[in-house]
Write a protein that holds these residues in place. Sequence first.
Motif, mmCIF file in Angstrom:
data_model
loop_
_atom_site.group_PDB
_atom_site.id
_atom_site.type_symbol
_atom_site.label_atom_id
_atom_site.label_comp_id
_atom_site.label_asym_id
_atom_site.label_seq_id
_atom_site.Cartn_x
_atom_site.Cartn_y
_atom_site.Cartn_z
ATOM 1 N N LEU A 117 -11.517 4.167 -1.871
ATOM 2 C CA LEU A 117 -10.285 3.956 -2.640
ATOM 3 C C LEU A 117 -9.102 4.622 -1.946
ATOM 4 O O LEU A 117 -8.001 4.071 -1.911
ATOM 5 C CB LEU A 117 -10.464 4.512 -4.057
ATOM 6 N N LYS A 144 0.403 6.045 -6.703
ATOM 7 C CA LYS A 144 -0.553 5.579 -7.714
ATOM 8 C C LYS A 144 -1.964 5.717 -7.190
ATOM 9 O O LYS A 144 -2.876 6.133 -7.893
ATOM 10 C CB LYS A 144 -0.299 4.100 -8.033
ATOM 11 N N ARG A 145 -2.139 5.331 -5.916
ATOM 12 C CA ARG A 145 -3.464 5.395 -5.307
ATOM 13 C C ARG A 145 -3.965 6.837 -5.278
ATOM 14 O O ARG A 145 -5.116 7.110 -5.619
ATOM 15 C CB ARG A 145 -3.396 4.814 -3.892
ATOM 16 N N LEU A 196 -4.984 -1.399 -8.752
ATOM 17 C CA LEU A 196 -5.854 -0.317 -8.285
ATOM 18 C C LEU A 196 -7.158 -0.280 -9.056
ATOM 19 O O LEU A 196 -8.221 -0.021 -8.488
ATOM 20 C CB LEU A 196 -5.132 1.019 -8.444
ATOM 21 N N GLY A 202 -8.345 2.505 1.072
ATOM 22 C CA GLY A 202 -7.955 1.124 0.767
ATOM 23 C C GLY A 202 -8.814 0.112 1.500
ATOM 24 O O GLY A 202 -8.392 -1.017 1.724
ATOM 25 N N TYR A 222 0.847 -1.203 0.000
ATOM 26 C CA TYR A 222 0.000 0.000 0.000
ATOM 27 C C TYR A 222 0.880 1.249 0.000
ATOM 28 O O TYR A 222 0.639 2.205 -0.720
ATOM 29 C CB TYR A 222 -0.907 -0.020 1.238
ATOM 30 N N GLU A 242 -9.272 -2.884 -7.660
ATOM 31 C CA GLU A 242 -9.794 -2.499 -6.355
ATOM 32 C C GLU A 242 -10.956 -1.516 -6.510
ATOM 33 O O GLU A 242 -12.013 -1.682 -5.884
ATOM 34 C CB GLU A 242 -8.673 -1.886 -5.511
ATOM 35 N N GLU A 275 2.752 1.681 -3.334
ATOM 36 C CA GLU A 275 1.855 2.080 -4.417
ATOM 37 C C GLU A 275 1.085 3.348 -4.057
ATOM 38 O O GLU A 275 0.119 3.689 -4.742
ATOM 39 C CB GLU A 275 0.850 0.953 -4.708
ATOM 40 N N CYS A 288 -1.396 -0.088 -13.372
ATOM 41 C CA CYS A 288 -2.395 0.276 -12.363
ATOM 42 C C CYS A 288 -3.450 -0.805 -12.219
ATOM 43 O O CYS A 288 -4.524 -0.543 -11.670
ATOM 44 C CB CYS A 288 -3.065 1.592 -12.727
#
Lengths: 164, 186
Positions: B97, B36-37, B170, B100, B30, B173, B33, B167
């Motif tokens: 998002l 990116k999130r 993500l 997470g 997490y 997700e 990344e 990605c």
Amino acid sequence: MKSVVTTVVTAADAAGRFPSQNDLEAVQGNIQRAAARLEAAEKLANGWEKVTREAGDACFKKYPYLKQQGEAGSTQTKVDKCYRDLGHYLRLVNYCLVVGGTGPLDEWGIAGAREVYRTLNLPTSAYVEALTYTRDRACSPRDMSPQALNEFKSYLDYAINSLS
Amino acid sequence: MLDAFSRTVISADAKNAAIGSGELATLRNYVAEGNKRLDAVNAITSNASCIVSDAVTGMICENTGLIQAGGNCYPNRRMAACLRDGEIVLRYISYALLAGDPSVLDDRCLNGLKETYIALGVPLQSAARAVSIMKASSTAHINETNTTGTNPDETRFRKMETIQGDCSALVAEAASYFDRVASALA
């Protein structure tokens, strides 16, 4: 559970807006500091049993009267419970390091602790001594990196202050 | 409300164990990344009104009865309520998002949503369809696979122009949060 992300989301939700650039920056800052926290959490988890034992030993060494008749550690069962409690505090410190906030200590360690210790007639100074020993015993780079150590000690201090 | 970190804490506490290397690997991911999130959340929030209005328009195009007299998006007042709800759902998905973890979406948005819609006479199928269009366009924005679609001269078409990278995790997700809304309405 209070953490940077949940705080940011709660504020955004109260205002009814999408996460703003400010919110994303706040989370970004939290993420940048996360590596040190997670390192500390991992090192603590690895040495958890040993750290717990040393903390308990230090406490009974400083306050040997605790093992006398009628005191908090008069029987082996009571002594075991003391070690268990210390392990409990260290586990919560581990959780705090993972979350990046004092949420776990607040909710599961500190809330109601004063009342419980008073009812059971337990000396908080013994816990303070044990946790202080743990704090002062930890050193860098033997145990963890300096930044990780800093995070670790700050949560121990938080627990110590709550018991003092 | 939980995030990826406090979710790990809750499950570790249930086992009465400290959080060790195994669980920390997921969290390290997490953290690694993280940028990116944040870009993904930004892709949704920056295009929110576009995503929502496209989804509601698409839903109506497929079922024009909605804006005829007696339809659920007639008159403007009810159409406005529909757009507002679309934005609310998308907002809670953006929170999930960012965190997470879907708990904020579940607790504050989906809990009781179906019952409310049934009581208000909102057609659940149409609502779910709008959510699935939002899913398609949001994931396309995150992945930057959005296209002009059927109209090559579309001028409002936009790419986020973030650094290219993988990605897929993500996107999956984010898609799971949209699916969560759809299944809550089913």
